[in-house]
Design a protein around this motif. Sequence first.
Motif, PDB file in Angstrom:
ATOM      1  N   PRO A 177     -34.436  39.062 -46.317  1.00 57.29           N
ATOM      2  CA  PRO A 177     -35.381  39.555 -45.791  1.00 57.29           C
ATOM      3  C   PRO A 177     -35.383  39.602 -44.002  1.00 57.29           C
ATOM      4  N   LEU A 178     -35.872  40.595 -43.692  1.00 57.55           N
ATOM      5  CA  LEU A 178     -36.032  40.751 -42.247  1.00 57.55           C
ATOM      6  C   LEU A 178     -37.448  40.475 -41.736  1.00 57.55           C
ATOM      7  N   ASP A 179     -37.242  39.588 -40.617  1.00 56.62           N
ATOM      8  CA  ASP A 179     -38.813  39.181 -40.171  1.00 56.62           C
ATOM      9  C   ASP A 179     -38.956  39.863 -38.740  1.00 56.62           C
ATOM     10  N   PHE A 180     -40.100  40.745 -38.813  1.00 57.83           N
ATOM     11  CA  PHE A 180     -40.262  41.284 -37.549  1.00 57.83           C
ATOM     12  C   PHE A 180     -41.718  40.790 -36.839  1.00 57.83           C
ATOM     13  N   SER A 181     -42.075  39.567 -37.103  1.00 56.75           N
ATOM     14  CA  SER A 181     -43.281  39.254 -36.502  1.00 56.75           C
ATOM     15  C   SER A 181     -43.091  39.164 -35.109  1.00 56.75           C
ATOM     16  N   ARG A 182     -42.007  39.078 -34.288  1.00 55.72           N
ATOM     17  CA  ARG A 182     -41.948  39.011 -33.129  1.00 55.72           C
ATOM     18  C   ARG A 182     -42.362  40.296 -32.344  1.00 55.72           C
ATOM     19  N   TYR A 183     -42.421  41.258 -33.217  1.00 56.54           N
ATOM     20  CA  TYR A 183     -42.972  42.560 -32.685  1.00 56.54           C
ATOM     21  C   TYR A 183     -44.564  42.693 -32.978  1.00 56.54           C
ATOM     22  N   ALA A 184     -45.287  41.733 -33.243  1.00 57.35           N
ATOM     23  CA  ALA A 184     -46.663  41.788 -33.633  1.00 57.35           C
ATOM     24  C   ALA A 184     -47.411  42.451 -32.477  1.00 57.35           C
ATOM     25  N   GLY A 185     -48.213  43.324 -32.801  1.00 55.53           N
ATOM     26  CA  GLY A 185     -49.073  44.122 -31.744  1.00 55.53           C
ATOM     27  C   GLY A 185     -48.423  45.288 -31.027  1.00 55.53           C
ATOM     28  N   LEU A 186     -47.272  45.381 -31.429  1.00 53.79           N
ATOM     29  CA  LEU A 186     -46.441  46.454 -31.078  1.00 53.79           C
ATOM     30  C   LEU A 186     -46.399  47.664 -31.887  1.00 53.79           C
ATOM     31  N   GLU A 187     -47.260  47.757 -32.690  1.00 54.68           N
ATOM     32  CA  GLU A 187     -47.082  48.952 -33.548  1.00 54.68           C
ATOM     33  C   GLU A 187     -47.375  50.326 -33.271  1.00 54.68           C
ATOM     34  N   ASN A 188     -47.884  50.520 -31.936  1.00 54.25           N
ATOM     35  CA  ASN A 188     -47.932  51.787 -31.260  1.00 54.25           C
ATOM     36  C   ASN A 188     -46.899  51.973 -29.921  1.00 54.25           C
ATOM     37  N   GLU A 189     -45.882  50.997 -29.937  1.00 56.99           N
ATOM     38  CA  GLU A 189     -44.845  51.133 -28.955  1.00 56.99           C
ATOM     39  C   GLU A 189     -43.807  51.884 -29.683  1.00 56.99           C
ATOM     40  N   LYS A 190     -43.425  53.083 -29.036  1.00 56.20           N
ATOM     41  CA  LYS A 190     -42.474  53.606 -29.840  1.00 56.20           C
ATOM     42  C   LYS A 190     -41.077  53.255 -29.592  1.00 56.20           C
ATOM     43  N   VAL A 191     -40.649  52.328 -28.407  1.00 53.35           N
ATOM     44  CA  VAL A 191     -39.561  51.659 -28.010  1.00 53.35           C
ATOM     45  C   VAL A 191     -39.180  50.542 -29.392  1.00 53.35           C
ATOM     46  N   ALA A 192     -40.368  49.887 -29.491  1.00 54.40           N
ATOM     47  CA  ALA A 192     -40.196  48.650 -30.453  1.00 54.40           C
ATOM     48  C   ALA A 192     -40.174  49.113 -31.945  1.00 54.40           C
ATOM     49  N   LEU A 193     -41.036  50.138 -32.285  1.00 53.70           N
ATOM     50  CA  LEU A 193     -40.862  50.812 -33.520  1.00 53.70           C
ATOM     51  C   LEU A 193     -39.228  51.429 -33.685  1.00 53.70           C
ATOM     52  N   ARG A 194     -38.887  51.991 -32.776  1.00 52.58           N
ATOM     53  CA  ARG A 194     -37.411  52.356 -32.943  1.00 52.58           C
ATOM     54  C   ARG A 194     -36.469  51.251 -33.056  1.00 52.58           C
ATOM     55  N   ALA A 195     -36.693  50.293 -32.497  1.00 46.98           N
ATOM     56  CA  ALA A 195     -35.568  49.146 -32.405  1.00 46.98           C
ATOM     57  C   ALA A 195     -35.808  48.690 -34.011  1.00 46.98           C
ATOM     58  N   VAL A 196     -37.170  48.418 -34.423  1.00 47.73           N
ATOM     59  CA  VAL A 196     -37.210  47.640 -35.852  1.00 47.73           C
ATOM     60  C   VAL A 196     -36.567  48.786 -36.690  1.00 47.73           C
ATOM     61  N   THR A 197     -36.922  49.919 -36.535  1.00 48.22           N
ATOM     62  CA  THR A 197     -36.265  50.924 -37.752  1.00 48.22           C
ATOM     63  C   THR A 197     -34.574  51.161 -37.613  1.00 48.22           C
ATOM     64  N   ASP A 198     -34.119  50.953 -36.431  1.00 44.71           N
ATOM     65  CA  ASP A 198     -32.725  50.745 -36.338  1.00 44.71           C
ATOM     66  C   ASP A 198     -32.213  49.701 -36.854  1.00 44.71           C
ATOM     67  N   GLU A 199     -32.785  48.400 -36.812  1.00 46.66           N
ATOM     68  CA  GLU A 199     -32.356  47.186 -37.460  1.00 46.66           C
ATOM     69  C   GLU A 199     -32.399  47.208 -38.844  1.00 46.66           C
ATOM     70  N   ILE A 200     -33.419  47.862 -39.414  1.00 53.19           N
ATOM     71  CA  ILE A 200     -33.445  48.238 -40.963  1.00 53.19           C
ATOM     72  C   ILE A 200     -32.324  48.889 -41.449  1.00 53.19           C
ATOM     73  N   MET A 201     -31.961  49.954 -40.690  1.00 47.28           N
ATOM     74  CA  MET A 201     -31.059  51.010 -41.305  1.00 47.28           C
ATOM     75  C   MET A 201     -29.630  50.247 -41.029  1.00 47.28           C
ATOM     76  N   HIS A 202     -29.665  49.465 -39.924  1.00 45.61           N
ATOM     77  CA  HIS A 202     -28.220  48.868 -39.608  1.00 45.61           C
ATOM     78  C   HIS A 202     -28.018  47.900 -40.868  1.00 45.61           C
ATOM     79  N   ALA A 203     -29.199  47.167 -41.231  1.00 46.24           N
ATOM     80  CA  ALA A 203     -29.059  46.182 -42.633  1.00 46.24           C
ATOM     81  C   ALA A 203     -28.342  47.010 -43.748  1.00 46.24           C
ATOM     82  N   VAL A 204     -29.156  48.046 -43.893  1.00 48.11           N
ATOM     83  CA  VAL A 204     -28.762  49.005 -45.271  1.00 48.11           C
ATOM     84  C   VAL A 204     -27.436  49.276 -45.031  1.00 48.11           C
TER      85      VAL A 204
END
Length: 233
Positions: A177-204
């Motif tokens: 499981p990937l934990d993204f709690s460090r990004y809490a409160g950044l759900e409207n920040e494009k850079v943060a969302l891109r980073a989270v998504t790319d981390e997920i895709m890298h794991a896949v």
Amino acid sequence: MFYYILKYAVLGPLLRLLFRPRIEGLEHIPDEGGAIVAGNHLSFSDHFLLPVVLSRRITFLAKQEYFTGPGIKGRLTAAFFRSAGQIPVDRSGKEAGKAAVREGLGVLGRGELLGIYPEGTRSHDGRLYKGKVGVAVMAVTGGVPVVPCAMVGTFEIQPPGQRMPRIKRVTIRFGEPLDFSRYAGLENEKVALRAVTDEIMHAVLGLSGQEYVDAYAADVKAAQAKKFPRKPR
């Protein structure tokens, strides 16, 4: 009720018999609480094989076209997906994307598993494409872990356009499981969302071993359709 009848009495036993899925990393699926299972999408068969191997119920955000097809086949398909508790998603614009996020957060808020294909559509050539950030919005907003998942071999048994699957063994892998709690409160920040998504895709990608394409699958499909239009029959 229909979901469990399909899983344990109808489709489940049949799919296990025909495709003998190898399951790796099943211990990474949380025993309880909301979580996202984010995987690659190679085949229509993915919708059926993934729920079969999980002990917990999983709800998918399914494309709206599965619920609006014409004719008898369309009505049967729609009835199947509704009875199985799957949620139709309109993929036609920004507002539609927001509605999908709301639906997904509702599932997670009930402490359930949510299945997502971040690519947004099936891969037409077996490669892994760039993920859309909706999965990141749900993970960060919902404060839930994301379990990466890879379907291996489903493209070979039923690539897009093939109606009946070939009988061949497949593998389903789950990562930690990937934990993204460090990004809490950044759900409207494009850079943060891109980073989270790319981390997920890298794991896949690490689980699937596919070739990666840094472009959206839908855009590549559209470009190819424009370059090589289908000839009228």
